[in-house]
Design an enzyme around this catalytic site. Structure first.
Site, PDB file in Angstrom:
ATOM      1  CD  GLU A 196      -3.162  -0.960   2.071  1.00  0.00           C
ATOM      2  OE1 GLU A 196      -3.115  -0.105   2.971  1.00  0.00           O
ATOM      3  OE2 GLU A 196      -4.132  -1.729   1.924  1.00  0.00           O
ATOM      4  CD  GLU A 316      -3.656  -5.901   3.110  1.00  0.00           C
ATOM      5  OE1 GLU A 316      -4.519  -5.199   3.679  1.00  0.00           O
ATOM      6  OE2 GLU A 316      -2.441  -5.660   3.155  1.00  0.00           O
TER       7      GLU A 316
HETATM    8  O1  AHR Z   1      -5.031  -5.778   7.035  1.00  0.00           O
HETATM    9  C1  AHR Z   1      -4.960  -4.622   7.800  1.00  0.00           C
HETATM   10  C2  AHR Z   1      -4.260  -3.482   7.078  1.00  0.00           C
HETATM   11  O2  AHR Z   1      -5.061  -3.038   6.022  1.00  0.00           O
HETATM   12  C3  AHR Z   1      -2.959  -3.810   6.404  1.00  0.00           C
HETATM   13  O3  AHR Z   1      -1.881  -3.731   7.279  1.00  0.00           O
HETATM   14  C4  AHR Z   1      -2.844  -2.777   5.351  1.00  0.00           C
HETATM   15  O4  AHR Z   1      -2.125  -3.216   4.235  1.00  0.00           O
HETATM   16  C5  AHR Z   1      -4.290  -2.428   5.025  1.00  0.00           C
HETATM   17  O5  AHR Z   1      -4.515  -1.083   5.029  1.00  0.00           O
END
Ligand code: AHR
Length: 517
Positions: A196, A316
């Site tokens: 990210e 994610e």
């Molecule tokens: O999964 C929780 C968080 O969400 C992670 O650390 C990040 O990559 C995202 O913003």
């Protein structure tokens, strides 16, 4: 005159038969085994373990616990994770990785430094590091997927980590691994170039140009160290006010197109407004963003003399909104989201979207494995499976082979953002044993939907198993000692010919599986 009466009769008959058909079933799913989207990559059933809250410490790794094995791994968590058929596990972050120095987590534990993780404002003891994570992956039978620090980290740190993991001997860090008790290389194939990096919340956040340049240099050094690795670029994360996700992806693809194998996207969905149908439709965004980035990949390839394939990794995804502010966002109990039935239906929606984009989506990782926005939840002495565990387990253990491009004719609903969203959200997998696996989420809140499932090629035969995730109330949650939301096996369907009729209950996920040839 006679002709006119004849035509009237025909029109009347057509009218009657259409009404009868409509009254008979509310929806149709047509399956043609020759209309294939793509091979379903097993890595779409991946997961993610971050040094965050109690995911590692108190979840995966709990050396003081009676439930831990000799290596300190929680056996109850391991067993439940095995039930999810976790095919690939991303580690060590997440936001955490942008401040992580991997050398803090190797060697004798008594020499490892404790640090402060700024992402989640938590002390990091470093007693769980590279070698422990690899041991855990081997026990679970899953592929390790590492993320390197592109925030506060250096190019050397990135390439040295690859050397530590993948070079057999001779090189400095390979010898260090051997000294630490691991004679054979860990062979870590999947590496993401940061996490990210487009987000202001990221340590070492960069603009797309700066990230592209830095990640390109890291990619070169990492590949030169271990040519077989596969690299994943940090694509756009969850959108925020002022962000330019598509612009980010275009620049990143342009810089990294010769080195990366995947571009990673992230998606968390929420139901702050308690608006069921808007929530049910949130996974539509997966289709849209996948299509946009697919076009951008094509654009990047069109500029290359020797185009190569770049896949999409949704590395994610989950429902996340309750534990997302104030004290729930930091410390050892951060992100302890509790899930209910409607969340489980949304997870099935995510998985349908990945399967229905199998031609380009080749990895997906539920965030995360345990305690932190997760399908499993522990206490020092116990564990339970959250509602979202059940659909994930059903898909991961059954939906393999090839994704079919099915025709779905279902009543629809509208939301502010999405129009004509079908109540029935469907994906179908077809495997080498001529089995079809039909996944159906009936998103209707109150009504069952009677559906004709029609084979357009071949015939159904034998008994079709039916499994369902449902419950009396969409807000029902599981907890310690009480799991009202589980997968229930229903009566099988004896099938022959080319039609199965089934009534999908309101707010349910159903998996129907049997032979079609
Ligand atoms: O999964 C929780 C968080 O969400 C992670 O650390 C990040 O990559 C995202 O913003």
């Amino acid at each position: 005159m006679l002709k006119r009466v004849f035509y009237c009769l025909i029109i009347l008959m057509i009218g009657i038969s259409t009404t009868l058909q409509a009254a008979d079933s509310d929806a149709r799913i047509k399956i043609d085994t020759e209309r294939r989207i793509g091979a379903i990559n097993k890595h779409i059933y991946g997961n993610f373990a971050e040094h965050l809250g109690r995911c590692i410490y108190g979840g995966i790794y709990d050396p003081g616990s009676k439930l831990a094995d000799k290596q300190g791994f929680r056996t109850d968590v391991l067993e439940a994770a095995k039930g999810l058929n976790v095919t690939i596990l991303r580690w060590p972050g997440g936001n955490f990785v942008s401040g992580y120095h991997w050398q803090d987590g190797i060697g004798p534990k008594e020499n490892r430094p404790q640090r402060t993780d700024l992402a989640w404002q938590t002390p990091e003891p470093n007693t769980f590091g590279t070698d422990e994570f690899i041991d855990f992956c081997r026990k679970l039978g899953t592929e390790p997927y590492f993320a390197v620090n592109m925030g506060t980290g250096t190019l050397d740190e990135a390439r040295n980590w690859v050397e530590y993991c993948n070079v057999k001997d001779g090189a400095y860090y390979a010898e260090l691994r051997k000294k630490n008790g691991h004679k054979e290389p860990h062979n870590v194939i999947y590496w993401s170039l940061g996490n990210e990096m487009d987000g202001w919340w990221q340590m070492g956040h960069k603009n797309a140009e700066d990230y592209g340049k830095f990640a390109l240099e890291a990619a070169k050094l990492m590949k030169w160290t271990s040519p077989n690795i596969k690299l994943i670029a940090a694509g756009s994360s969850n959108f925020y006010e002022g962000s330019d996700p598509h612009g980010w992806n275009r620049v990143v693809l342009d810089y990294l197109k010769e080195y990366i194998d995947y571009i990673a996207l992230h998606k968390y969905v929420e139901n702050y407004e308690n608006d069921y149908y808007t929530f049910m439709a949130t996974t539509q965004d997966i289709y849209e963003r996948t299509a946009i980035v697919e076009g951008q990949i094509k654009e990047a390839m069109s500029k290359m003399r020797n185009p190569r394939q770049i896949w999409v990794a949704w590395d994610e995804y989950n429902v996340w909104y309750r534990a997302r502010a104030g004290a729930d966002m930091v410390g050892r109990n951060a992100l302890e989201e509790k899930y209910n039935l409607e969340d489980a239906l949304v997870i099935a929606g995510f998985l349908n979207a990945f399967i229905n984009n199998s031609h380009i989506v080749k990895m997906a990782n539920m965030a995360q494995l345990v305690n932190v926005i997760a399908p499993m939840f522990t206490s020092p002495t116990d564990m339970y499976r959250q509602t979202i565990y059940y659909p994930l387990a059903m898909y991961a253990n059954n939906s393999h082979g090839c994704a079919l491009d099915v025709f779905v004719d279902s009543p629809t609903f509208d939301t502010k953002q999405w129009k004509k969203v079908p109540y029935l959200d469907v994906s179908v997998a077809y495997n080498e044993n001529n089995e079809v696996v039909i996944n159906v989420v009936n998103r209707h809140l109150t009504d069952p939907i009677k559906t004709d499932i029609i084979a357009q090629t071949g015939e159904f035969s034998g008994t079709f198993s039916v499994h369902e995730v449902n419950g009396p109330d969409i807000k029902t949650e599981n907890t310690f000692g009480s799991e009202p939301i589980v997968t229930v096996e229903k009566a099988g369907i004896t099938a022959s010919g080319n039609k199965i009729t089934y009534e999908f209950p309101a707010h349910s996920y159903t998996m129907i599986k049997g032979k079609l040839k």
